[in-house]
Design an enzyme around this catalytic site. Sequence first.
Site, PDB file in Angstrom:
ATOM      1  N   GLY A   1       0.898  -1.075   0.227  1.00 53.35           N
ATOM      2  CA  GLY A   1       0.016   0.028   0.060  1.00 53.35           C
ATOM      3  C   GLY A   1       0.940   1.271   0.202  1.00 53.35           C
ATOM      4  O   GLY A   1       1.823   1.278   0.682  1.00 53.35           O
TER       5      GLY A   1
ATOM      6  N   GLY B   1      -0.675   4.502   0.135  1.00 50.56           N
ATOM      7  CA  GLY B   1      -1.345   5.677   0.403  1.00 50.56           C
ATOM      8  C   GLY B   1      -0.695   6.629   1.354  1.00 50.56           C
ATOM      9  O   GLY B   1       0.447   6.344   1.559  1.00 50.56           O
TER      10      GLY B   1
ATOM     11  N   HIS C   1     -21.189   8.749   5.719  1.00 49.57           N
ATOM     12  CA  HIS C   1     -20.725  10.123   5.803  1.00 49.57           C
ATOM     13  C   HIS C   1     -22.030  10.687   5.348  1.00 49.57           C
ATOM     14  O   HIS C   1     -22.872  10.630   4.622  1.00 49.57           O
ATOM     15  CB  HIS C   1     -19.815  10.268   4.610  1.00 49.57           C
TER      16      HIS C   1
ATOM     17  N   ARG D   1     -20.370  12.889  12.296  1.00 54.81           N
ATOM     18  CA  ARG D   1     -21.118  12.439  11.241  1.00 54.81           C
ATOM     19  C   ARG D   1     -22.192  11.389  11.308  1.00 54.81           C
ATOM     20  O   ARG D   1     -23.081  11.409  10.745  1.00 54.81           O
ATOM     21  CB  ARG D   1     -20.099  11.649  10.315  1.00 54.81           C
TER      22      ARG D   1
HETATM   23  C1  LIG Z   1     -13.799  10.802  -0.734  1.00 59.35           C
HETATM   24  C2  LIG Z   1     -13.261  10.853   0.419  1.00 59.35           C
HETATM   25  C3  LIG Z   1     -12.946  11.934   1.001  1.00 59.35           C
HETATM   26  C4  LIG Z   1     -12.112  11.933   2.310  1.00 59.35           C
HETATM   27  N1  LIG Z   1     -11.713  13.097   3.019  1.00 59.35           N
HETATM   28  C5  LIG Z   1     -10.963  13.168   3.842  1.00 59.35           C
HETATM   29  C6  LIG Z   1     -10.727  14.173   4.738  1.00 59.35           C
HETATM   30  O1  LIG Z   1     -10.920  15.382   4.226  1.00 59.35           O
HETATM   31  N2  LIG Z   1     -10.169  14.063   5.845  1.00 59.35           N
HETATM   32  C7  LIG Z   1      -9.440  12.909   6.400  1.00 59.35           C
HETATM   33  O2  LIG Z   1      -8.926  12.932   7.513  1.00 59.35           O
HETATM   34  N3  LIG Z   1      -9.957  11.879   5.714  1.00 59.35           N
HETATM   35  C8  LIG Z   1     -10.506  11.804   4.625  1.00 59.35           C
HETATM   36  N4  LIG Z   1     -10.984  10.706   4.017  1.00 59.35           N
HETATM   37  C9  LIG Z   1     -10.682   9.139   4.498  1.00 59.35           C
HETATM   38  C10 LIG Z   1      -8.992   9.099   4.256  1.00 59.35           C
HETATM   39  O3  LIG Z   1      -8.936   9.487   2.733  1.00 59.35           O
HETATM   40  C11 LIG Z   1      -8.777   7.695   4.360  1.00 59.35           C
HETATM   41  O4  LIG Z   1      -9.051   6.845   5.229  1.00 59.35           O
HETATM   42  C12 LIG Z   1      -7.338   7.569   4.105  1.00 59.35           C
HETATM   43  O5  LIG Z   1      -6.607   8.280   3.068  1.00 59.35           O
HETATM   44  C13 LIG Z   1      -6.669   5.942   3.944  1.00 59.35           C
HETATM   45  O6  LIG Z   1      -5.439   6.074   3.744  1.00 59.35           O
HETATM   46  P1  LIG Z   1      -4.636   4.593   3.803  1.00 59.35           P
HETATM   47  O7  LIG Z   1      -3.061   4.877   3.609  1.00 59.35           O
HETATM   48  O8  LIG Z   1      -4.733   3.805   5.014  1.00 59.35           O
HETATM   49  O9  LIG Z   1      -5.238   3.913   2.565  1.00 59.35           O
HETATM   50  P2  LIG Z   1      -5.207   4.044   0.978  1.00 59.35           P
HETATM   51  O10 LIG Z   1      -5.122   5.633   0.703  1.00 59.35           O
HETATM   52  O11 LIG Z   1      -6.742   3.498   0.557  1.00 59.35           O
HETATM   53  O12 LIG Z   1      -4.312   3.430   0.569  1.00 59.35           O
HETATM   54  C14 LIG Z   1      -4.368   2.007   0.207  1.00 59.35           C
HETATM   55  C15 LIG Z   1      -3.128   1.397  -0.734  1.00 59.35           C
HETATM   56  O13 LIG Z   1      -3.133  -0.049  -0.652  1.00 59.35           O
HETATM   57  C16 LIG Z   1      -2.943  -0.456  -1.691  1.00 59.35           C
HETATM   58  N5  LIG Z   1      -3.741  -2.081  -1.617  1.00 59.35           N
HETATM   59  C17 LIG Z   1      -4.974  -2.074  -1.211  1.00 59.35           C
HETATM   60  N6  LIG Z   1      -5.193  -3.522  -1.317  1.00 59.35           N
HETATM   61  C18 LIG Z   1      -3.978  -3.968  -1.886  1.00 59.35           C
HETATM   62  C19 LIG Z   1      -3.641  -5.278  -2.270  1.00 59.35           C
HETATM   63  N7  LIG Z   1      -4.263  -6.380  -1.820  1.00 59.35           N
HETATM   64  N8  LIG Z   1      -2.378  -5.676  -2.666  1.00 59.35           N
HETATM   65  C20 LIG Z   1      -1.418  -4.351  -2.829  1.00 59.35           C
HETATM   66  N9  LIG Z   1      -1.726  -3.031  -2.529  1.00 59.35           N
HETATM   67  C21 LIG Z   1      -3.127  -2.934  -2.021  1.00 59.35           C
HETATM   68  C22 LIG Z   1      -3.473   0.422  -2.684  1.00 59.35           C
HETATM   69  O14 LIG Z   1      -3.050   0.275  -4.152  1.00 59.35           O
HETATM   70  C23 LIG Z   1      -3.206   1.831  -2.233  1.00 59.35           C
HETATM   71  O15 LIG Z   1      -1.922   2.064  -2.445  1.00 59.35           O
HETATM   72  C24 LIG Z   1     -11.725  10.562   2.866  1.00 59.35           C
HETATM   73  C25 LIG Z   1     -12.254   9.699   2.272  1.00 59.35           C
HETATM   74  C26 LIG Z   1     -12.976   9.497   1.196  1.00 59.35           C
HETATM   75  C27 LIG Z   1     -13.424   8.348   0.444  1.00 59.35           C
END
Ligand SMILES: Cc1cc2nc3c(=O)[nH]c(=O)nc-3n(C[C@H](O)[C@H](O)[C@H](O)COP(=O)(O)OP(=O)(O)OC[C@H]3O[C@@H](n4cnc5c(N)ncnc54)[C@H](O)[C@@H]3O)c2cc1C
Lengths: 254, 637
Positions: free
Chosen positions: B40, B42, B266, B330
Amino acid sequence: MSKSINLTLKVWRQDSPFAKGRFESYKAQNISTDMSFLEMIDVVNEQLTLQHKDPISFDHDCREGICGMCGCMVNGQAHGPEKGTTLCQLHMRHFSNGDTIVIEPWRSRAFKLIKDLTVDRGAFDKIIQAGGYISVNAGGAQDANAIPVPQQNAEQAMDAAACIGCGACVASCPNASAMLFTSAKVSQLALLPQGRPEAARRALKMIQCMDKEGFGNCTNERECEARCPKEISIIHIARMNREYIKAAFGSEET
Amino acid sequence: MQLDGKVPSGPLAQKWDKHRFELKLVNPANKRKFDIIVVGTGLAGGSAAATLAELGYNVKAFCIQDSPRRAHSIAAQGGINAAKNYPNDGDSIWRLFYDTVKGGDFRAREANVHRLAQVSNNIIDQGVAQGIPFARDYGGLLANRSFGGAQVSRTFYARGQTGQQLLLGAYSALSRQVGLGKVTLFTRREMIDVVVANGKARGIVVRNLVTGQLESHAADAVVLATGGYGNVFFLSTNAMASNVTAAYRAYKRGAFFANPCFTQIHPTCIPVHGTYQSKLTLMSESLRNDGRVWVPKNPGDKRAPHQIPESERHYYLEEKYPSFGNLVPRDVASRNAKEQCDQGKGVGDTGLAVYLDFGDAIKRDGRDVIEKKYGNLFHMYEKITADNPYQAPMMIYPAVHYTMGGLWVDYNLMSTLPGLFVLGEANFSDHGANRLGASALMQGLADGYFVIPYTIGGYLCDTQLDAVSDSDAAFKDTERQVKQRIDKLLSINGKRTVDDIHRQLGLIMWDHCGMARNNEGLDKARGKIQQLRAEFWENVKVPGSVSQFNQSLERAGRVADFLEFAELMVSDARARQESCGGHFNEGFQSEENEALRDDENYCHVSSWEYKGDDTEPEFHKEPLEFENVKLTQRSYK
Ligand SMILES: Cc1cc2nc3c(=O)[nH]c(=O)nc-3n(C[C@H](O)[C@H](O)[C@H](O)COP(=O)(O)OP(=O)(O)OC[C@H]3O[C@@H](n4cnc5c(N)ncnc54)[C@H](O)[C@@H]3O)c2cc1C
Ligand code: FES
């Protein structure tokens, strides 16, 4: 008001990078004008699947116009006819009943085709890896408000930073140049005090990489700006050129 | 078994400093001897991979998309919280901590939340140093806005693209390390299993999505940052590739799953408009700073909004919650929208929408000011709906957005499978039963930049790690199992598409395990999920072959996991006989229809251990102890 339209699609199909490609025609029937373009392809793909045919491959993820994953040529225009719109945000209300729509992948030497409408844009990552960052490790930063940044600079930096890296600029440019993409990052960082120390070196490294990856030169066609879904301005290209000249004439590194 | 969160002793505010001092350090020369896999890219994974590489570890980073910059985090709009107190309005680390614990309805671990609040300020410093163009005021200093569940302005933002800018910051740090050769990047790879050797996570099996090849990768530790599982509902605001596969596979290999039923709906999303719909679009919560939520007072009032006079409008949030008004958390805002629509006061064609009205704000501040703040959101709304929100109120309705549940982790962010760490939305740790806005970005980056770099060192120092190679039996066995499952999926050749079945699963979950739940519905849902799963394995149609770029096959694998995971969610919801935060069981509500907690019996984390496909998962409890805040009935009046 939502209504239903029928369309003919002519879609570029190519099984793999080495296979021969061809156009195939499909009927897209009863398409609600509230659908997005990608939802329309979803509908066609569901039908193809049930008819034991291979569905059309296309990249997409956020479907909100921000991840930069989607994009193809629609009737010869990157992301289709609407200005400032990614393909996923293009809605079918911009088409009419009976239209024929030609759909092709981005074509550029630096973007290798994977399958159908899907291409490999890894060359963009390479350009960023060459210098599209500020060299700062986690943990060492000073207080965020230590250096005030004029609001106007922050806003201009944000204008440049809005780039989603979709590749429409390259696909639209007759030279398949990546100048708009590269300059957006160079410009964003050059506008901020934190990015100044490396500004010239950054421009040099990124431009060198861009050339190495096989992107063409800029001859001021401005197609990139016209088709950019985030409407990024070619002002950034001028700013990058200034940094580049500084680097090329002012530093030891070449 | 009672779970031990490994929370350090001592006063709350000193726990993290003390722990960092006590954790053993890997000496700089030895760091390069350790290989770490980060799945991941993100906010959580991108920041972790970059920071671990900066420290000297060898990192392999994996993602599904064609570039790390496209992770779902890119879509976050509104902002990121930090306790800087720049506006001088009474904020502090303690207040951010308290708001987050209370917002989570007292179902999160105090020590984790406090640490999150502590490091929140470093994130903003880090972002500015990376060149993130945060919004600034005329004096050139950083600007803040307000978000739900708080009475201070502590949210930093970059127009409506905060997630994009923060992710591009992490991506630039990651790219720098790729350029320096400290991170090897594997894009278009999907992790399909964790490899366990001698009881420890020692690698992963991934499918190369371009060639279809299975690949094994070995390491000394595995970090999962694979995001949330909101797409179990089919329709959600999550990106299309968001999935539970990585987390669920880890669960099947011994990592416990915590609070899977805690999902966030949401309140401000664009309403559903057709059966072909593939996803839902969020309108940032920041809009509730200036937008006023209302419905017509009289059920069935079909007049256009401008024809409904002020006296016949019901500003239900402002009336019911005078001190927080439109900025209630929310879960509260969503449930109230549903309640109004259930009473027949919903608007729009479907009756499943409420108004979010900017008329007064535009009158007060002028169109320019509103445009500067929300221009891109208004633009997006207009593109999708063809309605202009400067002229008529937006129509919004709640949609699945975020998952508070996730793999169980201790204070070090390690799961119950030794050597498997879990960061970001994929873990359960900081948001309890409801996440406050602008706190997910904060958590993902806190985990990646400031927590895992320390805690992983402690594990590597303290653990005897035998040499492993990706040609060991453990890897080959896992690869074989993965291959069997893929072959099976392709061989069924039935009559229903993957999306068709996924959509049906989504409806079951939305109806029975969504905004409101009850025991009868949950029991029914379980049976329906089991039936649908059986049908999937007999009647799904997955076209194409294994050795090619095959997006239908990718989706089929993810949906197969959702079909198993959904049942775990429902069982968890059924087991929690109380209401709290996003988990609202209709059988447990106050007279004013607010969630009614049962602190005596349910003040714990519910954690589930996989026991086999035909055996019920085993329940483990982590009791939650609140030493620093008093458990109260949440009130936003
Ligand atoms: C529309 C929207 C708006 C939002 N706005 C806000 C905000 O304003 N403020 C806030 O704090 N939060 C907000 N959130 C929530 C926040 O964006 C997410 O909770 C957060 O970005 C998640 O980050 P992460 O790094 O945990 O995962 P993600 O960003 O979901 O990253 C997941 C990563 O894992 C990889 N991956 C997944 N499964 C696999 C697999 N099986 N094999 C290999 N790679 C995999 C993907 O390719 C990606 O790179 C929002 C969410 C949404 C949907
Ligand atoms: S799918 Fe993300 S920009 Fe179109």
